[in-house]
Design an enzyme around this catalytic site. Structure first.
Site, short mmCIF file in Angstrom:
data_model
loop_
_atom_site.label_atom_id
_atom_site.label_comp_id
_atom_site.label_asym_id
_atom_site.label_seq_id
_atom_site.Cartn_x
_atom_site.Cartn_y
_atom_site.Cartn_z
N GLY A 4 0.84 -1.18 0.00
CA GLY A 4 0.00 0.00 0.00
C GLY A 4 0.88 1.23 0.00
O GLY A 4 2.08 1.14 0.24
N CYS A 57 5.17 -6.33 1.47
CA CYS A 57 5.53 -4.91 1.58
C CYS A 57 4.84 -4.25 2.77
O CYS A 57 5.13 -4.57 3.90
CB CYS A 57 5.25 -4.18 0.27
SG CYS A 57 5.98 -2.53 0.24
N TYR A 58 3.88 -3.39 2.55
CA TYR A 58 3.18 -2.76 3.67
C TYR A 58 2.61 -3.84 4.59
O TYR A 58 2.68 -3.74 5.82
CB TYR A 58 2.04 -1.86 3.15
CG TYR A 58 1.30 -1.12 4.25
CD1 TYR A 58 1.74 0.13 4.68
CD2 TYR A 58 0.17 -1.68 4.86
CE1 TYR A 58 1.07 0.80 5.69
CE2 TYR A 58 -0.50 -1.02 5.87
CZ TYR A 58 -0.05 0.22 6.28
OH TYR A 58 -0.70 0.89 7.28
N HIS A 66 7.97 -7.22 -3.83
CA HIS A 66 6.66 -7.47 -4.44
C HIS A 66 6.73 -8.69 -5.36
O HIS A 66 7.09 -8.56 -6.53
CB HIS A 66 6.22 -6.24 -5.26
CG HIS A 66 5.80 -5.09 -4.42
ND1 HIS A 66 4.51 -4.95 -3.97
CD2 HIS A 66 6.49 -4.05 -3.91
CE1 HIS A 66 4.42 -3.85 -3.23
NE2 HIS A 66 5.61 -3.29 -3.18
N GLU A 114 4.36 -10.13 -6.73
CA GLU A 114 3.30 -10.11 -7.74
C GLU A 114 3.69 -9.36 -9.00
O GLU A 114 2.99 -9.47 -10.00
CB GLU A 114 2.02 -9.50 -7.14
CG GLU A 114 2.01 -7.99 -6.92
CD GLU A 114 2.70 -7.53 -5.62
OE1 GLU A 114 3.45 -8.33 -5.04
OE2 GLU A 114 2.49 -6.38 -5.21
N ASP A 124 -17.62 -8.77 -23.03
CA ASP A 124 -18.28 -9.02 -21.75
C ASP A 124 -19.73 -9.46 -21.92
O ASP A 124 -20.16 -10.45 -21.33
CB ASP A 124 -18.23 -7.77 -20.85
CG ASP A 124 -16.81 -7.29 -20.66
OD1 ASP A 124 -15.88 -8.07 -20.95
OD2 ASP A 124 -16.62 -6.14 -20.22
N LYS A 146 -10.83 -9.41 -16.56
CA LYS A 146 -11.02 -9.43 -18.02
C LYS A 146 -10.35 -10.64 -18.69
O LYS A 146 -10.93 -11.27 -19.56
CB LYS A 146 -10.43 -8.14 -18.60
CG LYS A 146 -10.72 -7.92 -20.07
CD LYS A 146 -12.07 -7.29 -20.25
CE LYS A 146 -12.37 -6.89 -21.66
NZ LYS A 146 -13.66 -6.22 -21.74
#
Ligand code: XMP
Length: 513
Positions: free
Chosen positions: A54, A81-82, A168, A170, A226, A369
């Site tokens: 964050g 992290c945070y 991180h 990710e 969609d 998506k």
């Protein structure tokens, strides 16, 4: 029930990325607010929890915190992290405001064995973004890695199943990042990899059947991904109860109507009402040049057309009770509460009138998506629909500068087809966020054969982007630009010149109006 991971959101975009990485490891993930209580966590019964990064410092007031009772639930936790710093601080460790920080690539050095970094090399490159750093781990934790500015770049307490990393995992720039997330999920927590396209489809089909029962369902198809995937899921669940509506505004891409007819009527055998409303749209747009006015006219007329179909179907009293919406997970998260209350101003179906009171069926509301596209493929939708670039609700109307007429729409539709066709041939279509043609409101002089021409230029617009909030103009290869230009002038009547838009967003927008 599917095992799931709760991703606690401490702000910024990290939580979404983590949630996607978890799903890439075939485990269902759900993003929750940091105000979640231990009781609420227990009710959700997740298999694991990940605390996101964050933008704040743990020492800021107010800075988001976490109900400390969550650490006592016995659910394995990975802090990032945070999230790592907060875990350290809340469990009695020390976080220092070093002032030095690390932003970007840095070298991680392993200092002891780790359950989430097994068989990793001694040093590797990871991505960091932190000002504070854990100075001392809480009692019971072992430091497993460090970096130049973070003495505790990773720590773990195996007995309590608590893990934390300052970097991180990710982000793609972190070597072995995805592996760390997958190892945490599969080897440390032992969550099976069962979240797959097939399981998504099975779950959604069951949910749709349970929700709609024997009632009739209505779905507005837009030509986009969609609405098509949402409709395909409903077809699989309760196909004979579904009616699809496709309103042709005259501002669709080339062959869009035929493609929809082909797919939904012939392939899926669903009832499709194809409203050919082109004349009414062109009549309403005659003489209008103001962009906002055009948008409004198109949006309102769309609603009127849709409403007419819905009312007709409702005559006799057994009309559709449910309306399918292609709401995606990011829309749900961004609404903050986890309940997207408003009908998405998705495609032209912006704000359906209130007296058309439908219950919503939103089979994509837990999907990102890319998952929607893969589900669409698995459901047998053609690649042409599934991999289609985004298209604005008002369609070609926002790419025709000045008056929208049938003739000008036809010129642009043909030009757009050439641009897209060449981009596809060059293998660039899926790498670009959008690539299309724009028709300005000027004509220019040219010469063709022996004659002088006075016709429209076409502007090529191609951009790369992750989310349409910002975009960069695409550096298309010269030979691709050349073949687009040659074909536009040769094949599209009414065009005698080609220009390239080299504006990023900001300061430009992606569309021209
Ligand atoms: P702009 O032009 O604002 O577009 O940079 C950002 C993204 O949104 C799409 N767009 C629209 N979509 N109704 C829509 O449903 C609209 O009125 C509209 N205007 C722009 C655009 O195609 C791009 O992906």
């Amino acid at each position: 029930m599917t095992s799931s991971v709760l991703v606690v959101d401490f702000g910024a975009q990290y939580a979404q990325l983590i949630a996607r990485r978890v799903r890439e490891a075939h485990v269902f993930s759900e993003i929750v607010q940091s105000t979640i209580t231990a009781e609420q966590v227990r009710a959700k019964a997740p298999s694991a929890i990940i605390l996101s990064g964050g933008p704040k410092s743990v020492y800021e007031t107010p800075a988001p915190s976490l109900d400390p009772a969550i650490y006592e639930l016995g659910i394995p936790i990975l802090g990032i992290c945070y999230g790592a710093q907060l875990m350290a601080l809340q469990l009695g460790g020390d976080v220092a405001r070093t002032g030095a920080g690390e932003y970007g690539r840095t070298t991680l050095r392993r200092v002891s064995t780790s359950r989430v970094m097994q068989e990793w090399p001694e040093t590797l490159s990871v991505w960091m973004s932190h000002g504070d750093a854990i100075a001392a781990p809480p009692a019971g934790f072992v430091v497993t890695a460090s970096s130049p500015e973070a003495p505790v770049a990773a720590m773990e307490d195996v007995s309590r199943a608590l893990y934390a990393v300052q970097f991180h995992p990710e982000v793609a720039h972190s070597e072995r990042g995805q592996e760390l997330i997958a190892d945490f999920l599969h080897h440390v927590v032992r969550i099976p990899a069962t979240w797959t396209n097939t399981s998504i489809i099975e779950d959604q089909v069951a949910a749709i059947r349970a929700q709609v029962g024997e009632e009739r369902v209505l779905c507005a198809l837009s030509g986009g991904v969609d609405s098509a995937v949402a409709a395909a899921l409903v077809i699989k669940a309760v196909g004979t109860q579904l009616t699809c509506v496709f309103v042709d505004t005259g501002l669709m891409r080339k062959n869009e109507g035929e493609q929809i007819e082909e797919t939904f009527t012939r392939q899926f055998g669903v009832e499709l009402i194809h409203v050919k409303a082109q004349d009414r749209f062109f009549d309403a747009l005659a003489g209008v040049t103001d962009p906002e006015r055009k948008r409004k006219i198109i949006g309102e007329l769309f609603i009127r057309e849709f409403e007419a179909v819905a009312r007709e179907l409702g005559e006799g009293g057994d009309g559709p009770r449910f309306l399918v919406q292609g709401t995606l997970y990011p829309d749900v998260i961004e609404s903050g509460s986890g309940h997207a209350a408003n009908i998405k101003s998705h495609h032209n179906v912006g704000g359906l009138p209130e007296d058309l009171s439908f219950d919503l069926v939103e089979p994509l509301r837990s999907l990102f998506k890319d998952e929607v596209r893969h589900v669409g493929e698995e459901l047998g939708l053609p690649a042409e629909i599934v991999w289609r670039q985004p298209f604005p609700g008002p369609g070609l109307g926002v790419r025709i500068v000045g008056e929208v007429t049938r003739e000008r729409a036809e010129i642009l539709r043909n030009a757009d087809h050439v641009v897209v066709d060449e981009i596809k041939k060059a293998g660039l279509y899926r790498d670009l966020w959008q690539s299309f043609a724009v028709l300005p409101a000027v004509r220019t002089v040219g010469v063709m054969g022996d004659g002088r021409t006075y016709a429209y230029p076409i502007i090529i617009r191609a951009v790369t982007s992750d989310d349409a909030m910002t975009a960069d103009w695409a550096r298309l290869p010269y030979d691709v630009i050349e073949s687009i230009a040659n074909r536009l002038i040769r094949e599209v009547e009414g065009v005698n010149r080609v220009a390239l838009d080299v504006t990023s967003k900001p300061p430009g927008t992606i569309e021209w109006e």
